[in-house]
Design a protein around this motif. Structure first.
Motif, mmCIF file in Angstrom:
data_model
loop_
_atom_site.group_PDB
_atom_site.id
_atom_site.type_symbol
_atom_site.label_atom_id
_atom_site.label_comp_id
_atom_site.label_asym_id
_atom_site.label_seq_id
_atom_site.Cartn_x
_atom_site.Cartn_y
_atom_site.Cartn_z
ATOM 1 N N PHE C 163 -50.362 -6.889 64.272
ATOM 2 C CA PHE C 163 -48.857 -7.017 63.927
ATOM 3 C C PHE C 163 -48.115 -7.275 64.771
ATOM 4 O O PHE C 163 -47.071 -7.746 65.066
ATOM 5 N N ASP C 164 -48.324 -5.869 65.910
ATOM 6 C CA ASP C 164 -47.229 -5.934 67.024
ATOM 7 C C ASP C 164 -47.306 -7.104 67.834
ATOM 8 O O ASP C 164 -46.291 -7.288 68.369
ATOM 9 N N LYS C 165 -48.427 -7.308 67.940
ATOM 10 C CA LYS C 165 -48.519 -8.810 68.872
ATOM 11 C C LYS C 165 -47.463 -9.855 68.468
ATOM 12 O O LYS C 165 -46.834 -10.533 69.023
ATOM 13 N N ALA C 166 -47.850 -10.073 66.846
ATOM 14 C CA ALA C 166 -46.886 -11.103 66.295
ATOM 15 C C ALA C 166 -45.482 -10.849 66.393
ATOM 16 O O ALA C 166 -44.689 -11.751 66.926
ATOM 17 N N VAL C 167 -45.096 -9.473 66.225
ATOM 18 C CA VAL C 167 -43.598 -9.059 66.512
ATOM 19 C C VAL C 167 -43.172 -9.390 67.889
ATOM 20 O O VAL C 167 -41.928 -9.924 68.314
ATOM 21 N N ARG C 168 -44.057 -8.882 68.720
ATOM 22 C CA ARG C 168 -43.696 -9.177 70.370
ATOM 23 C C ARG C 168 -43.429 -10.483 70.795
ATOM 24 O O ARG C 168 -42.492 -11.058 71.340
ATOM 25 N N LYS C 169 -44.426 -11.363 70.110
ATOM 26 C CA LYS C 169 -44.386 -12.843 70.405
ATOM 27 C C LYS C 169 -43.087 -13.487 69.928
ATOM 28 O O LYS C 169 -42.294 -14.127 70.671
ATOM 29 N N PHE C 170 -42.598 -12.817 68.899
ATOM 30 C CA PHE C 170 -41.396 -13.521 67.996
ATOM 31 C C PHE C 170 -40.315 -13.040 68.752
ATOM 32 O O PHE C 170 -39.418 -13.753 69.186
ATOM 33 N N ILE C 171 -40.258 -11.625 69.321
ATOM 34 C CA ILE C 171 -39.184 -11.004 70.111
ATOM 35 C C ILE C 171 -38.862 -11.926 71.255
ATOM 36 O O ILE C 171 -37.566 -12.009 71.783
ATOM 37 N N LYS C 172 -39.906 -12.285 71.871
ATOM 38 C CA LYS C 172 -39.911 -13.026 73.156
ATOM 39 C C LYS C 172 -39.644 -14.424 72.999
ATOM 40 O O LYS C 172 -38.648 -15.217 73.828
ATOM 41 N N TYR C 173 -39.736 -15.129 71.979
ATOM 42 C CA TYR C 173 -39.570 -16.513 71.651
ATOM 43 C C TYR C 173 -38.263 -16.799 71.169
ATOM 44 O O TYR C 173 -37.536 -17.749 71.624
ATOM 45 N N GLN C 174 -37.658 -15.698 70.217
ATOM 46 C CA GLN C 174 -36.510 -16.126 69.550
ATOM 47 C C GLN C 174 -35.251 -16.163 70.427
ATOM 48 O O GLN C 174 -34.496 -17.340 70.122
ATOM 49 N N PRO C 175 -34.962 -15.399 71.457
ATOM 50 C CA PRO C 175 -33.600 -15.276 71.978
ATOM 51 C C PRO C 175 -33.226 -16.794 72.698
ATOM 52 O O PRO C 175 -32.246 -17.291 72.578
ATOM 53 N N GLY C 176 -34.376 -17.502 73.097
ATOM 54 C CA GLY C 176 -34.167 -18.961 73.948
ATOM 55 C C GLY C 176 -33.995 -19.651 72.657
ATOM 56 O O GLY C 176 -33.074 -20.598 73.012
ATOM 57 N N ARG C 177 -34.482 -19.683 71.353
ATOM 58 C CA ARG C 177 -34.044 -20.571 70.385
ATOM 59 C C ARG C 177 -32.576 -20.355 69.869
ATOM 60 O O ARG C 177 -32.000 -21.267 69.772
ATOM 61 N N ILE C 178 -32.214 -19.147 70.012
ATOM 62 C CA ILE C 178 -30.797 -18.726 69.649
ATOM 63 C C ILE C 178 -29.804 -19.376 70.746
ATOM 64 O O ILE C 178 -28.866 -19.968 70.485
ATOM 65 N N ASP C 179 -30.081 -19.397 71.824
ATOM 66 C CA ASP C 179 -29.517 -20.109 72.920
ATOM 67 C C ASP C 179 -29.486 -21.641 72.674
ATOM 68 O O ASP C 179 -28.171 -22.072 72.927
ATOM 69 N N GLU C 180 -30.620 -22.127 72.296
ATOM 70 C CA GLU C 180 -30.684 -23.353 71.809
ATOM 71 C C GLU C 180 -29.745 -23.806 70.829
ATOM 72 O O GLU C 180 -28.631 -24.717 70.635
ATOM 73 N N PHE C 181 -29.550 -22.914 69.824
ATOM 74 C CA PHE C 181 -28.711 -23.249 68.841
ATOM 75 C C PHE C 181 -27.359 -23.253 69.316
ATOM 76 O O PHE C 181 -26.493 -23.961 68.767
#
Lengths: 189, 184, 386
Positions: C163-181
């Motif tokens: 579970f922590d791996k999935a969370v960390r992956k999301f935390i790493k992935y998402q800021p770039g997406r928010i920048d994109e939005f």
């Protein structure tokens, strides 16, 4: 042997039913009738990961007059019943209904004064999709089942016979029978 | 944030303020699990709420919620069947407390707070719709969430849940649902 | 001219119905009509044992189910007086999932709001990212949307492996997406014209109307339940509360975008510092005993049987416990009469109160701005009508 050999290339034979059903099932346009939680899963089904466009259904029509399939996604309250029935009556034939989720199928976890215990008491339902809310895969499975159902229909004798269109003045939901419950909570016998 | 000191100080100053300004209108206080509330009389509620909002030292400028409780059939029903709970918030002091009103009947309700807070309008309408408490001087006390055909006020204890028995194979004949007879 | 909008309308975010009085294209008055999704949840809760009401809270604000669970659990725990017993691990996982839920809620909001205003691709981008959060829900509970993962006293199960791996992956992935939005929308001329200066509300009016959540903070009022009345160890996390300046649709949009980043920050802190220990409190008679105990110990088996069949008795009293959900202050007022069934459960619905300000927001504006205004206060009809 026979007639088939005489037919030149580029001509295929089929029955009218098969051809019409093939055309119908490949372009089912759903009415985006999102009510509650299931509507979000319905939107997920259209969106990126599940992509309902693969089945020729990417256009969610907002107007019932351009739709063939009503996906009732969510719980149907007694206040919504006349609206639901009117939208259904406005859809052109042939039309199909998918009852998505437990609430639309049977009331789900809610059984009280406000919630209709199943949308099938208001409109005829073709496919029930269980789940609370159903996964997008389940909805897609339901749609594929509907396709199979459409394949068996005939142009001449539609499986679902529609009653004569009701006049706009009467509230159609009440015609199909809204249960009358007395305020003390007992069921009317 | 040290809430405990602030809280007891605020409790004291609210009680003192209301007792000075509206003698006899505060019926008592009630603290449960660290949450403070005051019981006030229904006729003075409007003035009390207005005063609490306008007093600069308190400035309860935010009406969080209006909620009603039905105590029908309880041992303490004689104190008043309905209880209306107004949750007020002071953004400046970050302090929240509840004003409570107990009324014996739905007709002796307090005056509407619509003039003071815009949000009271819908909240009171919902209380009326669900519990049937007739706030005085409310501009538009009409149904808001329930079905137009529904008679009665669902959250009252004498309004049943209107449970509809599901049909299974073992009670198939007792609960018969057919297209002609959708109810029974 | 009188124009009816809804209840079946793609831009009303559910089954809201508006009766608009128009003068040309200008809105003279706007009258929302609710109740098309009235479910009677509050009444139904009065007939059920405490723990059986929990799944119904998911189905109110179905964009942020875990925040609702959290509010209900906290309220019942407060009534029982067992807040001190909740283990730190449970609290931190609750915070983590509540923040993920906030991101989920904001992503759905952004997708649908942008879709209403004509930016269709946002819908596909946000729903793509949202699936990752739903995957986390599924890891935890097996359900995609209505997880009901929180329990009175803690969590249903401890977090699974990976579970922590999935969370960390999301935390790493998402800021770039928010920048994109933000790249796509912030300087987009159509977006600016549709949102800037539209549906303005001043700070005084916002307070007077009882707005909460991003809708209130967009007007520049710094009120966030997480900071003002910290619950579930929120005071141990370092995060900022963004406020807007102008109180229009655009500033509410900016507040929500900033909040998503802050939520990611909180989630990162929560997953990094996740304490060890039990996931559920040990309160016999109230909280279900662990499965191993139940199979081996007589008392645990009896308690399990008692809780499942008869629930638990809650002392007489009433509390009001708010949480900050994605929409605003979600409060639970529970009145107990000393039995195992609540006397009254009242939900303080943020969307309902926010919606009551809609008439004020759109008065005198163009008809097209109504859609922008509805989107910007982020209502969800399941919670408005309940």
């Amino acid at each position: 042997m026979g007639l088939e050999e005489k037919i030149p290339d580029g001509i295929a034979l089929t029955t009218l039913d098969a051809m019409v059903n093939w055309a119908r099932k490949r372009s089912v346009w759903p009415l985006g009738f999102g009510l509650a939680c299931c509507a979000i899963e319905m939107m997920s089904t259209i969106a990126s990961r599940f992509d309902m466009a693969r089945f020729g259904m990417e256009v969610m029509r907002s107007s019932p007059r351009q739709a063939d399939l009503m996906i009732v996604a969510g719980r149907v309250s007694n206040k919504m019943v006349p609206v639901l029935r009117r939208l259904y009556d406005q859809m052109p034939n042939p039309k199909w209904v998918i009852s998505m989720g437990a609430c639309a199928s049977c009331g789900g976890i809610f059984n009280n004064y406000a919630i209709k215990q199943g949308v099938d008491r208001v409109v005829p339902v073709d496919i029930y999709v269980p789940g609370c809310p159903p996964r997008p895969e389940q909805l897609i499975d339901g749609i594929l089942m509907l396709y199979k159902k459409i394949e068996k229909e005939s142009v001449k004798r539609p499986l679902i016979t529609q009653p004569n269109a009701q006049t706009q003045d009467e509230r159609p939901g009440e015609v199909s029978g809204q249960p009358h419950r007395n305020p003390s909570g007992e069921l009317n016998k | 944030m040290n809430l405990s000191i602030d809280a007891s100080f605020m409790e004291q100053s609210i009680t003192d303020f209301l007792n000075n300004k509206f003698p006899g209108k505060v019926l008592g206080d009630y603290t449960y699990r660290g949450q403070f509330s005051l019981y006030v009389t229904a006729d003075a509620l409007y003035e009390i709420a207005l005063a609490l909002k306008e007093e600069a030292a308190l400035s309860f400028d935010f009406l969080v919620d209006i909620c009603s409780v039905d105590h029908l059939g309880k041992a303490w029903e004689s104190e008043g069947r309905y209880e209306i709970v107004y949750t007020l918030l002071s953004l400046e002091h970050t302090y929240r407390f509840m004003l409570r009103v107990k009324i014996a009947d739905h007709t002796v309700a307090p005056q509407s707070l619509c003039d003071i807070w815009h949000s009271a309008n819908w909240l009171e309408r919902e209380v009326w719709d669900m519990m049937g408490i007739e706030f005085k001087k409310h501009p538009n006390l009409t149904k808001i969430v329930t079905d137009d055909d529904l008679e009665g006020h669902p959250l009252r204890k004498d309004f049943g849940l209107v449970y509809e028995e599901p049909q299974f194979s073992h009670n198939h004949d007792e609960v018969l649902i057919t297209p002609d007879n959708p109810n029974h | 001219m009188t124009l009816n909008m809804g209840p079946q309308h793609p831009s009303t975010h559910g089954v809201l119905r508006l009766v608009l009085e128009l003068d040309g294209e200008t809105v003279v008055s706007c009258k929302p009509i609710l109740g098309y999704l009235h479910t009677g949840i509050e009444k139904e809760m009065e007939t059920k044992l405490y723990y059986k009401s929990l799944p119904m809270t998911d189905r109110m604000d179905y964009m942020s189910p875990m925040s609702n669970n959290l509010g209900f659990c906290l309220a019942v725990e407060k009534l029982l007086g067992i807040e001190e017993e909740i283990p730190a691990r449970a609290k931190w996982v609750r915070v983590l999932m509540a923040e993920m839920t906030r991101i989920n809620s904001h992503l759905v909001w952004l997708g649908t709001h942008a879709l209403d205003l004509g930016a269709m691709s946002m819908f596909f981008y946000t729903f793509r990212d949202r699936e990752l959060i739903l995957d986390m829900y599924e890891m935890l509970s097996g359900q995609r949307m209505m997880a009901t993962y929180f329990r009175i006293g803690g969590l249903m199960l401890d977090v699974p492996k990976g579970f922590d791996k999935a969370v960390r992956k999301f935390i790493k992935y998402q800021p770039g997406r928010i920048d994109e939005f933000e790249d796509l929308l912030n300087n987009n001329r159509i977006w600016q014209m549709r949102t800037m200066g539209v549906a303005k509300i001043s700070a005084e009016d916002a307070i007077n109307c009882g707005l909460t959540g991003p809708s209130l903070r967009g007007s520049g009022v710094k009120y966030d339940v997480r900071k003002a009345f910290p619950y579930s160890d929120y005071d141990k996390f370092d995060f900022q509360v963004p406020i807007g300046k102008s109180g229009d649709v655009y500033s509410r949009y900016l507040v929500r975008m900033f909040e998503m980043r802050e939520s990611l920050k909180i989630a990162e802190q929560a997953i990094d510092g996740l304490p060890e220990g039990s996931h559920i409190a040990h309160v016999p008679g109230v909280v279900l005993p662990p499965r191993e105990d139940m199979l081996g110990k007589m008392e645990s088996l009896i308690y399990h049987f008692k809780i499942i069949t008869d629930g638990f008795k809650v002392p007489r009293g009433s509390v009001y416990v708010p949480v900050e959900s994605g929409k605003g202050e979600m409060g639970f007022f529970i009145d107990s009469d000393g039995t195992n069934i609540p006397n009254r459960v009242r939900v303080r619905p943020p969307s309902f109160v926010n919606l009551s300000a809609l008439a004020k927001l759109v008065k005198g504006r163009l008809l097209a701005d109504v859609v922008a205004a509805i989107g910007s206060i982020d209502i969800v009809l399941g919670e408005v009508d309940r």
